[in-house]
Write a protein that holds these residues in place. Structure first.
Motif, PDB file in Angstrom:
ATOM      1  N   GLU A 178       0.787  -1.236   0.000  1.00 23.17           N
ATOM      2  CA  GLU A 178       0.000   0.000   0.000  1.00 23.17           C
ATOM      3  C   GLU A 178       0.819   1.285   0.000  1.00 23.17           C
ATOM      4  O   GLU A 178       0.399   2.292  -0.573  1.00 23.17           O
ATOM      5  CB  GLU A 178      -0.931  -0.017   1.217  1.00 23.17           C
ATOM      6  N   ASP A 179       1.979   1.273   0.630  1.00 27.46           N
ATOM      7  CA  ASP A 179       2.759   2.504   0.722  1.00 27.46           C
ATOM      8  C   ASP A 179       3.182   3.055  -0.637  1.00 27.46           C
ATOM      9  O   ASP A 179       3.490   4.239  -0.763  1.00 27.46           O
ATOM     10  CB  ASP A 179       3.993   2.296   1.602  1.00 27.46           C
ATOM     11  N   CYS A 180       3.176   2.229  -1.674  1.00 28.62           N
ATOM     12  CA  CYS A 180       3.536   2.690  -3.018  1.00 28.62           C
ATOM     13  C   CYS A 180       2.424   3.518  -3.663  1.00 28.62           C
ATOM     14  O   CYS A 180       2.688   4.383  -4.490  1.00 28.62           O
ATOM     15  CB  CYS A 180       3.859   1.489  -3.908  1.00 28.62           C
ATOM     16  N   ILE A 181       1.203   3.260  -3.289  1.00 32.03           N
ATOM     17  CA  ILE A 181       0.064   3.920  -3.929  1.00 32.03           C
ATOM     18  C   ILE A 181       0.202   5.434  -3.798  1.00 32.03           C
ATOM     19  O   ILE A 181       0.413   5.966  -2.718  1.00 32.03           O
ATOM     20  CB  ILE A 181      -1.274   3.449  -3.323  1.00 32.03           C
ATOM     21  N   ALA A 182       0.108   6.111  -4.938  1.00 28.69           N
ATOM     22  CA  ALA A 182       0.184   7.567  -5.058  1.00 28.69           C
ATOM     23  C   ALA A 182       1.576   8.136  -4.781  1.00 28.69           C
ATOM     24  O   ALA A 182       1.769   9.331  -4.859  1.00 28.69           O
ATOM     25  CB  ALA A 182      -0.855   8.255  -4.180  1.00 28.69           C
TER      26      ALA A 182
END
Length: 113
Positions: free
Chosen positions: A7-11
């Motif tokens: 999730e930390d990669c999102i955006a």
């Protein structure tokens, strides 16, 4: 074992990881990258390149089954990326934002390379 993007990669989508991958197993969505788990050779060179620590071994953390399957699903439909692109202008501000999958994830493909 394989590596998985979480999730930390999102955006954020910094893409430093793409340049070091010896087998080009990254695939690009509009605001997220994934690793094809069947193509990853488990070398681990991508993990330390991620400035937001979004890449983890598939044995290291909660909810990894979800992320492994998400990576697999989108690696099958998104274009392959083999060169670092330009991260979003607000990538730094998006670091650490909670609930990014729920609020920001896009199924749209990226441009690839």
């Amino acid at each position: 074992m394989t590596y998985v993007v979480t999730e930390d990669c999102i955006a954020c989508k910094h893409m430093d990881c793409v340049e070091v991958c010896p087998v080009d197993c990254f695939y690009e969505g509009e605001n997220f990258l994934v690793i094809h788990p069947d193509e990853c050779i488990d070398c681990g060179v991508c993990e330390p390149e991620c400035p937001v620590e979004a890449i983890v071994p598939d044995v290291d953390g909660p909810d990894l089954d979800f992320w492994i399957e998400l990576n697999r699903k989108y690696a099958e439909v998104w274009p392959n990326i083999i060169a670092k692109g330009t991260p979003p202008e607000n990538a730094k501000e998006m670091e650490g934002v909670p609930n990014k999958f729920r609020d920001l994830f896009s199924e749209k493909p990226g441009e690839g390379s």
